[in-house]
Design a protein around this motif. Structure first.
Motif, PDB file in Angstrom:
ATOM      1  N   ALA A  14       0.962  -1.258   0.123  1.00  0.00           N
ATOM      2  CA  ALA A  14      -0.052  -0.018   0.176  1.00  0.00           C
ATOM      3  C   ALA A  14       1.079   1.270   0.195  1.00  0.00           C
ATOM      4  CB  ALA A  14      -0.861  -0.162   1.174  1.00  0.00           C
ATOM      5  N   PHE A  15       2.077   1.195   0.271  1.00  0.00           N
ATOM      6  CA  PHE A  15       2.814   2.471   0.728  1.00  0.00           C
ATOM      7  C   PHE A  15       4.162   2.016   0.377  1.00  0.00           C
ATOM      8  CE2 PHE A  15       4.218   5.999   3.951  1.00  0.00           C
ATOM      9  CZ  PHE A  15       4.683   6.825   2.944  1.00  0.00           C
ATOM     10  N   PRO A  16       4.452   1.583  -0.910  1.00  0.00           N
ATOM     11  CA  PRO A  16       6.030   1.351  -1.363  1.00  0.00           C
ATOM     12  C   PRO A  16       6.937   2.672  -1.455  1.00  0.00           C
ATOM     13  CG  PRO A  16       4.746   1.338  -3.148  1.00  0.00           C
ATOM     14  CD  PRO A  16       3.690   1.491  -2.188  1.00  0.00           C
ATOM     15  N   GLU A  17       6.510   3.736  -1.279  1.00  0.00           N
ATOM     16  CA  GLU A  17       7.224   4.934  -1.768  1.00  0.00           C
ATOM     17  C   GLU A  17       8.247   5.217  -0.557  1.00  0.00           C
ATOM     18  OE1 GLU A  17       4.073   4.815  -1.922  1.00  0.00           O
ATOM     19  OE2 GLU A  17       3.106   6.309  -3.117  1.00  0.00           O
ATOM     20  N   VAL A  18       7.740   4.803   0.701  1.00  0.00           N
ATOM     21  CA  VAL A  18       8.504   5.284   1.775  1.00  0.00           C
ATOM     22  C   VAL A  18       9.970   4.094   1.763  1.00  0.00           C
ATOM     23  CG1 VAL A  18       7.620   3.623   3.503  1.00  0.00           C
ATOM     24  CG2 VAL A  18       8.639   5.722   4.309  1.00  0.00           C
ATOM     25  N   PHE A  19       9.652   2.763   1.436  1.00  0.00           N
ATOM     26  CA  PHE A  19      10.958   2.121   1.279  1.00  0.00           C
ATOM     27  C   PHE A  19      11.934   2.389  -0.028  1.00  0.00           C
ATOM     28  CE2 PHE A  19       8.085  -0.990   3.795  1.00  0.00           C
ATOM     29  CZ  PHE A  19       9.093  -1.388   4.604  1.00  0.00           C
ATOM     30  N   ASP A  20      11.223   2.960  -0.997  1.00  0.00           N
ATOM     31  CA  ASP A  20      11.798   3.228  -2.151  1.00  0.00           C
ATOM     32  C   ASP A  20      12.840   4.527  -1.936  1.00  0.00           C
ATOM     33  OD1 ASP A  20      10.517   1.606  -3.785  1.00  0.00           O
ATOM     34  OD2 ASP A  20       9.144   3.061  -4.519  1.00  0.00           O
ATOM     35  N   ARG A  21      12.193   5.557  -1.076  1.00  0.00           N
ATOM     36  CA  ARG A  21      12.859   6.708  -0.686  1.00  0.00           C
ATOM     37  C   ARG A  21      14.149   6.282   0.150  1.00  0.00           C
ATOM     38  NH1 ARG A  21      10.597  11.589  -1.374  1.00  0.00           N
ATOM     39  NH2 ARG A  21      12.473  12.613  -0.035  1.00  0.00           N
ATOM     40  N   PHE A  22      13.772   5.453   1.314  1.00  0.00           N
ATOM     41  CA  PHE A  22      14.893   4.917   2.241  1.00  0.00           C
ATOM     42  C   PHE A  22      15.900   4.281   1.514  1.00  0.00           C
ATOM     43  CE2 PHE A  22      16.231   2.233   5.402  1.00  0.00           C
ATOM     44  CZ  PHE A  22      16.939   2.966   6.223  1.00  0.00           C
ATOM     45  N   ALA A  23      15.639   3.269   0.663  1.00  0.00           N
ATOM     46  CA  ALA A  23      16.619   2.663   0.017  1.00  0.00           C
ATOM     47  C   ALA A  23      17.329   3.575  -0.592  1.00  0.00           C
ATOM     48  CB  ALA A  23      15.924   1.520  -0.769  1.00  0.00           C
ATOM     49  N   GLN A  24      16.858   4.357  -1.597  1.00  0.00           N
ATOM     50  CA  GLN A  24      17.874   5.411  -2.281  1.00  0.00           C
ATOM     51  C   GLN A  24      18.667   6.178  -1.210  1.00  0.00           C
ATOM     52  OE1 GLN A  24      14.996   7.754  -4.105  1.00  0.00           O
ATOM     53  NE2 GLN A  24      14.292   6.211  -5.633  1.00  0.00           N
ATOM     54  N   ALA A  25      18.105   6.710   0.016  1.00  0.00           N
ATOM     55  CA  ALA A  25      19.129   7.100   0.680  1.00  0.00           C
ATOM     56  C   ALA A  25      20.001   6.476   1.324  1.00  0.00           C
ATOM     57  CB  ALA A  25      18.054   8.120   2.013  1.00  0.00           C
ATOM     58  N   VAL A  26      19.805   5.267   1.763  1.00  0.00           N
ATOM     59  CA  VAL A  26      20.903   4.510   2.351  1.00  0.00           C
ATOM     60  C   VAL A  26      21.898   4.236   1.380  1.00  0.00           C
ATOM     61  CG1 VAL A  26      21.364   2.128   3.189  1.00  0.00           C
ATOM     62  CG2 VAL A  26      19.423   3.355   3.810  1.00  0.00           C
ATOM     63  N   SER A  27      21.701   4.027   0.017  1.00  0.00           N
ATOM     64  CA  SER A  27      22.593   3.685  -1.222  1.00  0.00           C
ATOM     65  C   SER A  27      23.585   4.946  -1.334  1.00  0.00           C
ATOM     66  CB  SER A  27      21.683   3.586  -2.617  1.00  0.00           C
ATOM     67  OG  SER A  27      21.108   2.102  -2.472  1.00  0.00           O
ATOM     68  N   LEU A  28      23.011   5.867  -1.401  1.00  0.00           N
ATOM     69  CA  LEU A  28      23.671   7.209  -1.456  1.00  0.00           C
ATOM     70  C   LEU A  28      24.617   7.465  -0.333  1.00  0.00           C
ATOM     71  CD1 LEU A  28      21.077   9.830  -2.707  1.00  0.00           C
ATOM     72  CD2 LEU A  28      23.178   9.195  -3.869  1.00  0.00           C
ATOM     73  N   ARG A  29      24.332   6.951   0.777  1.00  0.00           N
ATOM     74  CA  ARG A  29      25.092   7.054   2.069  1.00  0.00           C
ATOM     75  C   ARG A  29      26.171   6.047   1.873  1.00  0.00           C
ATOM     76  NH1 ARG A  29      27.616   9.154   6.601  1.00  0.00           N
ATOM     77  NH2 ARG A  29      27.860   7.503   7.899  1.00  0.00           N
ATOM     78  N   SER A  30      25.878   4.811   1.458  1.00  0.00           N
ATOM     79  CA  SER A  30      26.748   3.686   1.674  1.00  0.00           C
ATOM     80  C   SER A  30      28.133   3.991   0.530  1.00  0.00           C
ATOM     81  CB  SER A  30      26.255   2.298   1.199  1.00  0.00           C
ATOM     82  OG  SER A  30      27.231   1.302   1.154  1.00  0.00           O
ATOM     83  N   ARG A  31      27.438   4.081  -0.762  1.00  0.00           N
ATOM     84  CA  ARG A  31      28.554   4.565  -1.803  1.00  0.00           C
ATOM     85  C   ARG A  31      29.921   3.483  -1.884  1.00  0.00           C
ATOM     86  NH1 ARG A  31      27.702   9.215  -4.488  1.00  0.00           N
ATOM     87  NH2 ARG A  31      26.398  10.610  -3.535  1.00  0.00           N
ATOM     88  N   ARG A  32      29.552   2.066  -1.774  1.00  0.00           N
ATOM     89  CA  ARG A  32      30.676   1.100  -1.466  1.00  0.00           C
ATOM     90  C   ARG A  32      30.127  -0.249  -2.167  1.00  0.00           C
ATOM     91  NH1 ARG A  32      30.396   0.590   5.142  1.00  0.00           N
ATOM     92  NH2 ARG A  32      28.993  -0.753   5.174  1.00  0.00           N
ATOM     93  N   GLU A  33      30.919  -0.996  -2.742  1.00  0.00           N
ATOM     94  CA  GLU A  33      30.563  -2.291  -3.415  1.00  0.00           C
ATOM     95  C   GLU A  33      30.060  -3.146  -2.450  1.00  0.00           C
ATOM     96  OE1 GLU A  33      34.013  -3.874  -5.656  1.00  0.00           O
ATOM     97  OE2 GLU A  33      34.284  -2.016  -6.630  1.00  0.00           O
ATOM     98  N   ALA A  34      30.199  -3.321  -1.167  1.00  0.00           N
ATOM     99  CA  ALA A  34      29.730  -4.313  -0.044  1.00  0.00           C
ATOM    100  C   ALA A  34      28.421  -3.955   0.391  1.00  0.00           C
ATOM    101  CB  ALA A  34      30.609  -4.168   1.261  1.00  0.00           C
ATOM    102  N   PRO A  35      27.467  -4.809   0.637  1.00  0.00           N
ATOM    103  CA  PRO A  35      26.084  -4.525   0.940  1.00  0.00           C
ATOM    104  C   PRO A  35      26.133  -3.286   2.139  1.00  0.00           C
ATOM    105  CG  PRO A  35      26.374  -7.036   0.890  1.00  0.00           C
ATOM    106  CD  PRO A  35      27.838  -6.301   0.604  1.00  0.00           C
ATOM    107  N   ALA A  36      25.108  -2.595   1.931  1.00  0.00           N
ATOM    108  CA  ALA A  36      25.098  -1.540   3.257  1.00  0.00           C
ATOM    109  C   ALA A  36      24.290  -2.078   4.533  1.00  0.00           C
ATOM    110  CB  ALA A  36      24.030  -0.434   2.539  1.00  0.00           C
ATOM    111  N   ARG A  37      25.057  -1.776   5.312  1.00  0.00           N
ATOM    112  CA  ARG A  37      24.854  -1.970   6.799  1.00  0.00           C
ATOM    113  C   ARG A  37      23.509  -1.261   7.319  1.00  0.00           C
ATOM    114  NH1 ARG A  37      27.999  -1.789  10.832  1.00  0.00           N
ATOM    115  NH2 ARG A  37      27.408  -3.792  11.837  1.00  0.00           N
ATOM    116  N   VAL A  38      22.420  -1.835   7.551  1.00  0.00           N
ATOM    117  CA  VAL A  38      21.327  -1.441   8.136  1.00  0.00           C
ATOM    118  C   VAL A  38      20.780  -2.083   9.281  1.00  0.00           C
ATOM    119  CG1 VAL A  38      18.936  -0.845   7.775  1.00  0.00           C
ATOM    120  CG2 VAL A  38      20.447  -0.809   5.739  1.00  0.00           C
ATOM    121  N   ALA A  39      20.650  -1.210  10.500  1.00  0.00           N
ATOM    122  CA  ALA A  39      20.158  -1.782  11.681  1.00  0.00           C
ATOM    123  C   ALA A  39      18.757  -1.773  11.850  1.00  0.00           C
ATOM    124  CB  ALA A  39      20.604  -0.894  12.761  1.00  0.00           C
TER     125      ALA A  39
END
Length: 242
Positions: A14-39
């Protein structure tokens, strides 16, 4: 940084946009080849927080490569602040708001420092309510007068305000129109417990560009009800996504 405060629990259909935006923000923060670490912080009043993880983790895994750092909260067992060292994103789930506040109280400084350094934060329901500097934890009475249904009380009688995570300058309430908690947020401001509160509908989130920011973006399909004290009155502004 980005701070996403959602008015209900995770609903990736029902509300995919919030996951879309958060995932984009995490990807921009990570900027590395290894998977992003998310608590991913979850609390379960019935003692089985592991069972709640998939609702938060699976939508992220569908969008980006993630190394999940589970943070499982139990009664009387606050987590260590060091668990948030080096994370690229932070998700705090929904459930019993006082339970999340108790479990994360000792980590408030670590979380606020991480977010200030650019780590995105996504709070669902309880995770949104504990995010502000001064957090509305629940309750259904204001000076003994009922201001919302007792089923929304979070196990508290009188409205209760406590120190939160320091990520927003105003108090938050959730499930606003759907559960009738808009009136609780208004009552908190009217009683002088807080100077400002924002009540967020389901399938809706407010997005702060930085901790302490006065203005916010609305994401989703409902309303954000911005309540401010003005003398002896309360002024309510209704904001929607553009």
């Amino acid at each position: 940084m980005s701070i996403f405060l959602a008015g209900a629990g995770p609903d990736h259909a029902a509300f995919p946009e919030v996951f879309d935006r958060f995932a984009q923000a995490v990807s921009l923060r990570s900027r590395r080849e290894a998977p992003a670490r998310v608590a991913v912080v979850v609390h379960d009043r019935h003692g089985n927080p592991e069972s709640l993880l998939p609702a938060y983790v699976d939508p992220l895994l569908a969008r980006i490569e993630v190394e999940v750092v589970p943070v499982l909260l139990g009664a009387g067992a606050p987590c260590a602040p060091s668990v948030f060292d080096g994370v690229d994103g932070l998700v705090v789930g929904g459930g019993l708001t006082p339970g999340y506040r108790e479990g994360l109280a000792a980590s408030a400084g670590a979380i606020s420092a991480a977010v200030a350094s650019g780590v995105p934060y996504l709070g669902f329901s309880a995770g949104a309510m504990i995010a502000p500097q001064r957090a509305l934890l629940g309750g259904y009475l204001s000076r003994g007068i009922e201001v919302c249904g007792e089923e929304c009380s979070e196990g508290l009688a009188e409205l209760e305000i406590r120190d939160g995570l320091g990520l927003a300058p105003f108090a938050l309430d959730v499930h606003a129109a759907q559960a009738g908690t808009l009136s609780r947020a208004v009552a908190a401001v009217a009683a002088g417990l807080v100077e400002r509160a924002v009540a967020v509908d389901e399938n809706t989130a407010l997005v702060l560009a930085a901790a302490g920011g006065d203005s916010f973006e609305v994401l989703g399909h409902g309303n954000c009800w911005d309540i401010r004290r003005s003398g002896t009155a309360c002024i309510v502004s209704v904001l929607q996504a553009d």
